[in-house]
Motif scaffolding. Structure first.
Motif, PDB file in Angstrom:
ATOM      1  N   UNK A   1       0.823  -1.213   0.000  1.00  0.00           N
ATOM      2  CA  UNK A   1       0.000   0.000   0.000  1.00  0.00           C
ATOM      3  C   UNK A   1       0.854   1.259   0.000  1.00  0.00           C
ATOM      4  N   UNK A   2       0.205   2.405  -0.281  1.00  0.00           N
ATOM      5  CA  UNK A   2       0.847   3.713  -0.236  1.00  0.00           C
ATOM      6  C   UNK A   2      -0.033   4.665   0.555  1.00  0.00           C
ATOM      7  N   UNK A   3       0.532   5.840   0.883  1.00  0.00           N
ATOM      8  CA  UNK A   3      -0.181   6.828   1.681  1.00  0.00           C
ATOM      9  C   UNK A   3      -0.217   8.147   0.920  1.00  0.00           C
ATOM     10  N   UNK A   4      -1.393   8.781   0.894  1.00  0.00           N
ATOM     11  CA  UNK A   4      -1.504  10.062   0.208  1.00  0.00           C
ATOM     12  C   UNK A   4      -2.947  10.514   0.129  1.00  0.00           C
ATOM     13  N   UNK A   5      -3.215  11.652  -0.564  1.00  0.00           N
ATOM     14  CA  UNK A   5      -4.575  12.178  -0.676  1.00  0.00           C
ATOM     15  C   UNK A   5      -5.499  11.210  -1.419  1.00  0.00           C
ATOM     16  N   UNK A   6      -6.737  11.169  -1.007  1.00  0.00           N
ATOM     17  CA  UNK A   6      -7.730  10.328  -1.681  1.00  0.00           C
ATOM     18  C   UNK A   6      -7.910  10.776  -3.130  1.00  0.00           C
ATOM     19  N   UNK A   7      -7.954   9.799  -4.034  1.00  0.00           N
ATOM     20  CA  UNK A   7      -8.207  10.070  -5.454  1.00  0.00           C
ATOM     21  C   UNK A   7      -9.634   9.707  -5.846  1.00  0.00           C
ATOM     22  N   UNK A   8     -10.377   9.157  -4.923  1.00  0.00           N
ATOM     23  CA  UNK A   8     -11.756   8.727  -5.232  1.00  0.00           C
ATOM     24  C   UNK A   8     -12.706   9.250  -4.140  1.00  0.00           C
ATOM     25  N   UNK A   9     -12.695  10.577  -3.993  1.00  0.00           N
ATOM     26  CA  UNK A   9     -13.530  11.220  -2.978  1.00  0.00           C
ATOM     27  C   UNK A   9     -14.966  11.327  -3.485  1.00  0.00           C
ATOM     28  N   UNK A  10     -15.915  11.007  -2.620  1.00  0.00           N
ATOM     29  CA  UNK A  10     -17.309  10.870  -3.034  1.00  0.00           C
ATOM     30  C   UNK A  10     -18.227  11.523  -2.013  1.00  0.00           C
ATOM     31  N   UNK A  11     -19.476  11.715  -2.409  1.00  0.00           N
ATOM     32  CA  UNK A  11     -20.531  12.172  -1.506  1.00  0.00           C
ATOM     33  C   UNK A  11     -21.513  11.040  -1.282  1.00  0.00           C
TER      34      UNK A  11
ATOM     35  N   UNK B   1     -17.074  10.288   1.562  1.00  0.00           N
ATOM     36  CA  UNK B   1     -16.452   8.964   1.573  1.00  0.00           C
ATOM     37  C   UNK B   1     -15.230   8.938   0.661  1.00  0.00           C
ATOM     38  N   UNK B   2     -14.128   8.415   1.188  1.00  0.00           N
ATOM     39  CA  UNK B   2     -12.920   8.180   0.391  1.00  0.00           C
ATOM     40  C   UNK B   2     -12.972   6.724  -0.076  1.00  0.00           C
ATOM     41  N   UNK B   3     -13.460   6.515  -1.282  1.00  0.00           N
ATOM     42  CA  UNK B   3     -13.724   5.153  -1.744  1.00  0.00           C
ATOM     43  C   UNK B   3     -12.445   4.329  -1.863  1.00  0.00           C
ATOM     44  N   UNK B   4     -11.313   4.966  -2.188  1.00  0.00           N
ATOM     45  CA  UNK B   4     -10.071   4.209  -2.308  1.00  0.00           C
ATOM     46  C   UNK B   4      -9.572   3.745  -0.945  1.00  0.00           C
ATOM     47  N   UNK B   5      -9.726   4.580   0.093  1.00  0.00           N
ATOM     48  CA  UNK B   5      -9.381   4.114   1.438  1.00  0.00           C
ATOM     49  C   UNK B   5     -10.302   2.966   1.846  1.00  0.00           C
ATOM     50  N   UNK B   6     -11.589   3.152   1.546  1.00  0.00           N
ATOM     51  CA  UNK B   6     -12.604   2.190   1.992  1.00  0.00           C
ATOM     52  C   UNK B   6     -12.353   0.802   1.410  1.00  0.00           C
ATOM     53  N   UNK B   7     -11.970   0.751   0.127  1.00  0.00           N
ATOM     54  CA  UNK B   7     -11.760  -0.547  -0.519  1.00  0.00           C
ATOM     55  C   UNK B   7     -10.624  -1.328   0.142  1.00  0.00           C
ATOM     56  N   UNK B   8      -9.640  -0.623   0.673  1.00  0.00           N
ATOM     57  CA  UNK B   8      -8.470  -1.277   1.262  1.00  0.00           C
ATOM     58  C   UNK B   8      -8.673  -1.613   2.734  1.00  0.00           C
ATOM     59  N   UNK B   9      -9.416  -0.784   3.458  1.00  0.00           N
ATOM     60  CA  UNK B   9      -9.451  -0.923   4.913  1.00  0.00           C
ATOM     61  C   UNK B   9     -10.698  -1.599   5.479  1.00  0.00           C
ATOM     62  N   UNK B  10     -11.786  -1.709   4.678  1.00  0.00           N
ATOM     63  CA  UNK B  10     -13.069  -2.014   5.323  1.00  0.00           C
ATOM     64  C   UNK B  10     -13.204  -3.453   5.801  1.00  0.00           C
ATOM     65  N   UNK B  11     -12.419  -4.374   5.282  1.00  0.00           N
ATOM     66  CA  UNK B  11     -12.463  -5.737   5.804  1.00  0.00           C
ATOM     67  C   UNK B  11     -11.354  -5.912   6.845  1.00  0.00           C
ATOM     68  N   UNK B  12     -11.636  -6.527   8.013  1.00  0.00           N
ATOM     69  CA  UNK B  12     -12.890  -7.210   8.346  1.00  0.00           C
ATOM     70  C   UNK B  12     -13.831  -6.410   9.237  1.00  0.00           C
ATOM     71  N   UNK B  13     -13.501  -5.163   9.590  1.00  0.00           N
ATOM     72  CA  UNK B  13     -14.304  -4.465  10.605  1.00  0.00           C
ATOM     73  C   UNK B  13     -15.164  -3.337  10.055  1.00  0.00           C
ATOM     74  N   UNK B  14     -15.157  -3.095   8.769  1.00  0.00           N
ATOM     75  CA  UNK B  14     -16.054  -2.087   8.217  1.00  0.00           C
ATOM     76  C   UNK B  14     -15.425  -0.712   8.088  1.00  0.00           C
ATOM     77  N   UNK B  15     -16.235   0.330   7.821  1.00  0.00           N
ATOM     78  CA  UNK B  15     -15.727   1.684   7.544  1.00  0.00           C
ATOM     79  C   UNK B  15     -14.931   2.257   8.717  1.00  0.00           C
TER      80      UNK B  15
END
Length: 421
Positions: A182-192, A229-243
């Protein structure tokens, strides 16, 4: 619950209220505001003005010394306040005495209406759940529990902000599919996310659940809610405990609490479940609550980019949806939240989850509108958007309409994206 305060013939001596899109005298929402260089105080929006409660009490025009917390916690007090304000602001005999306690809304700052102790976000929009599920699980978009239990997670109350406050693009950890690490930086998939907020009223003691038959009594009002919602963060972190960090960096709400009394003419029966869907378990089912459990609200989302502002273009409509598309009612959300004995407290905030409709133009997020980024949305400024860019502003609105009644609104829920810090 429908009484003289809903009379469509009722007008106000505050002339801007008559025909006002959001705040005619039939609405009378609750909020916290501050005039220029003055301290915050509770008040009610009436047209383009705000009337302050404590000044009316001090002048002998209202009976109760009021705080927003007390009004939220006590349904009888909330209803009394509504009746008193309706009379004061409609009867011309009170104009001379009450008019000095009006403030131009344009000259005031609006704040969070009360201290939010806890915030929980649900997932009650079934069309959103199905559409997003298809992006990741085309053959099985809904997980087995969805139609049995209201799905939710605990959010972060400290990062909730009122409409108009900027949204700083979050930084976080992501992992591209082809990357080894993984890498660290600003979200590229910011959503409402287009949601309603539900304000908790009296609440319950620890260990004592809230019965579905009385759950509506624990709802003190509603607002608009954008759960960025930062969808790119969410895809990497949400398993196994969610958002987690994909959600807790910012949530924007409209600052006025629209009360259940104001929304009484706009209640709907909850739509029957599709054939083959399971019936809710008994603790989540009450015939009377189902009969008026849904809200007749139209919801809209607009985008305004930096280029659109430079070209003097109006905001562009991204989506139209309706509150009736929720699979679970607000009362069911409240009941389920407290069903294990969890104590809800006055001023807690519940998000409904993204309220999308069944069609492509009724999606409540860019994740859906752009099909995960595969089909960017075209804008009148000759730009496209798959996800939000710096300088973009998102505006949510809600409108309640019913034959024979004056329509009311929620005021706007707005946030503009700033670059990452």
């Amino acid at each position: 619950m429908i009484d003289s305060t809903h009379d469509p013939k009722l007008t106000s001596w505050v002339l801007s209220a008559n025909g006002h899109t959001d705040f005619p005298i039939q609405n009378l929402p609750l909020g916290l505001f501050s005039p220029t260089d003055e301290a915050p105080r509770p008040g009610t929006a009436i047209g383009g003005q705000i009337v302050e409660w404590q000044a009316l009490v001090a002048a002998g025009l209202m009976q109760d010394s009021l705080t927003i917390e007390a009004v939220l916690a006590t349904p009888a007090l909330r209803k009394s306040l509504r009746r008193q304000l309706s009379k004061l602001l409609s009867d011309p005999q009170y104009r001379e005495a009450a008019e000095p306690y009006l403030h131009a809304a344009a000259d005031c700052t609006l704040h969070l209406p009360t201290r939010i102790g806890d915030y929980t976000d649900f997932y009650a929009g079934i069309h959103h759940a199905v559409t997003v599920g298809k992006l990741f699980r085309p053959d099985n978009p809904l997980l087995p529990n969805y139609k049995h239990v209201p799905i939710g997670y605990h959010g972060r109350a400290s990062s909730i902000r009122p409409s108009g406050e900027p949204v700083i693009r979050p930084k976080g950890q992501t992992k591209a599919p082809e990357a080894e690490t993984p890498s660290f930086g600003p979200s590229k998939r910011l959503d409402f996310e287009l949601e309603l907020g539900i304000w908790v009223g009296p609440g319950n003691d620890l260990g004592h659940p809230i019965d579905i038959a009385t759950a509506a009594d624990h709802i003190a009002g509603y607002c608009l809610l954008n759960d960025w919602s930062a969808r790119d963060f969410q895809a990497w972190e949400y398993q196994p405990l969610g958002p987690f960090l994909a959600k807790n960096f910012m949530t924007t709400i409209s600052p006025w609490i629209v009360t259940p009394e104001a929304l009484a003419p706009f209640r709907l029966a909850q739509a029957p479940r599709p054939e083959g869907d399971p019936s809710p378990l008994p603790y989540l089912w009450d015939e009377t609550a189902q009969a008026g459990g849904a809200l007749k609200l139209s919801l809209e989302v607009w985008i305004e980019t930096a280029d659109m502002r430079a070209q003097n273009l109006p905001p562009f409509t991204l989506s139209h949806s309706e509150a009736r598309h929720m699979y679970w009612t607000p009362a069911q959300l409240v009941t389920h939240h407290a069903s294990n004995g969890c104590n809800l407290q006055t001023g807690d905030l519940l998000g409904t989850g993204t309220i999308s409709g069944p069609t492509s133009d009724s999606a409540g997020s860019l994740l859906e509108l752009s099909e995960g980024g595969k089909k960017p949305v075209s804008l009148p400024s000759n730009e496209t958007r798959s996800f939000l860019e710096d300088g973009d502003a998102l505006i949510l609105s809600a409108r309640a309409e019913a034959d024979g009644y004056v329509s009311i609104g929620f005021g706007e829920c707005r946030g503009r994206i700033l670059p990452a810090a």
